[in-house]
Design an enzyme around this catalytic site. Structure first.
Site, PDB file in Angstrom:
ATOM      1  N   HIS A  20       1.373  -1.010  -0.163  1.00  0.00           N
ATOM      2  CA  HIS A  20       0.032  -0.033   0.088  1.00  0.00           C
ATOM      3  C   HIS A  20       0.976   1.296  -0.320  1.00  0.00           C
ATOM      4  O   HIS A  20       0.082   2.358  -0.203  1.00  0.00           O
ATOM      5  CB  HIS A  20      -0.674   0.010   1.040  1.00  0.00           C
ATOM      6  CG  HIS A  20      -1.926  -0.903   1.460  1.00  0.00           C
ATOM      7  ND1 HIS A  20      -2.950  -1.478   0.258  1.00  0.00           N
ATOM      8  CD2 HIS A  20      -2.362  -1.907   2.528  1.00  0.00           C
ATOM      9  CE1 HIS A  20      -3.861  -1.839   0.726  1.00  0.00           C
ATOM     10  NE2 HIS A  20      -3.541  -2.430   1.607  1.00  0.00           N
ATOM     11  N   ASP A  61      -5.044 -12.343   3.554  1.00  0.00           N
ATOM     12  CA  ASP A  61      -6.095 -12.618   4.517  1.00  0.00           C
ATOM     13  C   ASP A  61      -7.762 -12.264   3.723  1.00  0.00           C
ATOM     14  O   ASP A  61      -8.375 -11.731   3.689  1.00  0.00           O
ATOM     15  CB  ASP A  61      -6.358 -10.473   4.348  1.00  0.00           C
ATOM     16  CG  ASP A  61      -5.106  -9.783   3.831  1.00  0.00           C
ATOM     17  OD1 ASP A  61      -5.476 -10.389   2.728  1.00  0.00           O
ATOM     18  OD2 ASP A  61      -4.813  -9.080   3.705  1.00  0.00           O
ATOM     19  N   HIS A  67      -6.682  -7.035  -0.163  1.00  0.00           N
ATOM     20  CA  HIS A  67      -6.828  -5.273  -0.055  1.00  0.00           C
ATOM     21  C   HIS A  67      -5.948  -4.790  -1.505  1.00  0.00           C
ATOM     22  O   HIS A  67      -4.836  -5.715  -1.956  1.00  0.00           O
ATOM     23  CB  HIS A  67      -6.222  -4.605   1.145  1.00  0.00           C
ATOM     24  CG  HIS A  67      -6.860  -5.056   2.238  1.00  0.00           C
ATOM     25  ND1 HIS A  67      -6.680  -5.743   3.007  1.00  0.00           N
ATOM     26  CD2 HIS A  67      -7.508  -5.480   2.280  1.00  0.00           C
ATOM     27  CE1 HIS A  67      -7.395  -6.248   4.437  1.00  0.00           C
ATOM     28  NE2 HIS A  67      -8.195  -5.408   3.495  1.00  0.00           N
ATOM     29  N   ASP A  70      -3.095  -9.791  -2.585  1.00  0.00           N
ATOM     30  CA  ASP A  70      -3.571  -9.392  -1.107  1.00  0.00           C
ATOM     31  C   ASP A  70      -4.999  -9.456  -1.540  1.00  0.00           C
ATOM     32  O   ASP A  70      -5.560  -8.703  -2.662  1.00  0.00           O
ATOM     33  CB  ASP A  70      -2.713  -8.986  -0.487  1.00  0.00           C
ATOM     34  CG  ASP A  70      -2.778  -8.155   0.953  1.00  0.00           C
ATOM     35  OD1 ASP A  70      -4.300  -7.409   0.985  1.00  0.00           O
ATOM     36  OD2 ASP A  70      -2.324  -8.632   1.940  1.00  0.00           O
TER      37      ASP A  70
END
EC number: 3.5.1.-
Length: 380
Positions: A144, A269, A183, A181
């Site tokens: 990120h 996740d 996200h 991931d």
């Protein structure tokens, strides 16, 4: 077939602390102090993965290594000097907020440099032929982080820093990054959005994080147009959705790009019990994706594959997902059995959901100009 798999780990990476939080919420006001782990990005998910590797006997079958921290030269290829200075000053002052959902504590600056250093060393080992593939248990994560802004528990763009170091040291020209991931890998996207030497593919839960972001229309700009592929998956999607995304989009994109190195941003996740997402994967989902990308690496990149740890916030379940990936990389199976695998399999979406998700993936594949993948055979 067993492979030489290098595993990069340093205990100090587990010492990064985000301060008093309950999940992702700073303690105070109406937010009560946590009873247990505190911040979602807890060291326990990584510590327990390493412990499971040790107790299962798998660590003994890997090349266990550490690495030096990323140098200023390494970091400055991606991050401006003023960002490094601001990060260090806040860390030296005892910590605080470095950006959106990016709390740090004392020493976080040095630990983040080490986390990036592990990723650099993992790419070095594979490109130098010292290992067939590698896994970097990097913490804090990186996907990120923007060049000048921390975000989402990430403080340096570990994978981008490692790729740029690999380009400088080894002359590698084409690198593919697959981010599974849950996200969106917005940091990697931002860094390579106008470049055609790095293919960035993100499989993520639609609208999860950054909040509300899908990204299907964001395909890159200028020279990078067509080299940034976002695959937003519907919340509640499970094993079938990811297998379809791999077969219909990821593998054809790798076939078209023909990378010299593949790097996976491996967050766990998307598992069915993660507190920060709503997907339905089990450990065999991550095993299957690893097998697919490993075969693609053997076909296109001489087997050169590096997996870098990102998110995953279930202390109980991340270890089983990580173990499955490392077993598949190394070709070594342990005696460990996933206690939740069959339970999660029973919770998979129904046929109507699967058909709707498949149609969306077909539309995305057509938008990206991708032909259906041919079955991959590992290079002999």
């Amino acid at each position: 077939m067993t492979r030489r798999t290098a595993f990069f780990f340093d205990e100090l990476c587990l010492w990064h602390a985000a301060g008093p939080h309950a999940l992702t919420l700073p303690v105070g006001g109406w937010v009560q102090p946590p009873a247990a782990a505190g911040h979602a990005e807890s060291p326990e998910t990584k510590r327990r993965l390493k412990s499971l590797l040790d107790v299962s006997g798998l660590t003994a079958r890997l090349q266990l290594r550490s690495a030096p921290p990323a140098s200023d030269e390494d970091l400055l290829r991606v991050h401006p000097a003023h960002y490094l200075e601001r990060f260090k000053a806040l860390s030296d002052a005892g910590g605080g907020s470095l950006g959106q959902d990016a709390p740090i504590g004392p020493g976080s600056y040095e630990i983040a440099r080490l986390s990036a250093g592990l990723a650099i060393a993992a790419l070095d080992a594979v490109l130098a032929g010292e290992a067939d593939n590698a896994y970097s248990l990097s913490r804090p994560p990186g996907h990120h982080c923007l060049p000048d802004q921390a975000m989402g528990f990430c403080f340096f763009a570990n994978i981008a820093v490692a790729i740029e170091a690999a380009k400088a040291r080894h002359g590698v020209e084409r690198v593919a990054v697959l981010d599974w991931d849950v996200h969106h890998g917005n940091g990697t996207q931002a860094i390579y959005y106008r470049r055609d030497d790095v293919l960035s593919i993100s499989l993520h839960q639609d609208g999860c994080f950054p909040p509300g972001y899908s990204g299907a229309e964001d395909i890159g700009e200028d020279r990078g147009r067509g080299f940034n592929l976002n695959v937003p998956l519907l919340p509640g999607g499970g094993h079938d959705a990811y297998m379809q995304a791999m077969q219909r989009i990821v593998l054809p994109a790798l076939e078209r790009f023909r990378p010299q190195l593949i790097v996976v941003a491996s967050g766990f996740d998307a598992n069915a019990v993660d507190p920060l997402a709503r997907m339905q994967l089990h450990s065999d989902s991550f095993r299957a994706m690893t097998a697919m990308v490993r075969d693609a690496a053997e076909r296109h990149a001489g087997g050169r594959l590096v997996v870098v740890h990102e998110g995953g916030y279930s202390e109980a379940y991340v270890p089983f997902c990580g173990l499955a990936v490392i077993e598949e990389l190394s070709g070594v199976r342990s005696a460990v059995r996933d206690p939740l695998r069959d339970f999660i399999e029973l919770q998979q979406p129904n046929a109507a959901f699967r058909d709707f998700q498949r149609q969306r993936l077909e539309e995305l594949a057509a938008q990206f100009g991708l032909c259906p993948a041919q079955p991959l055979q590992a290079a002999r």
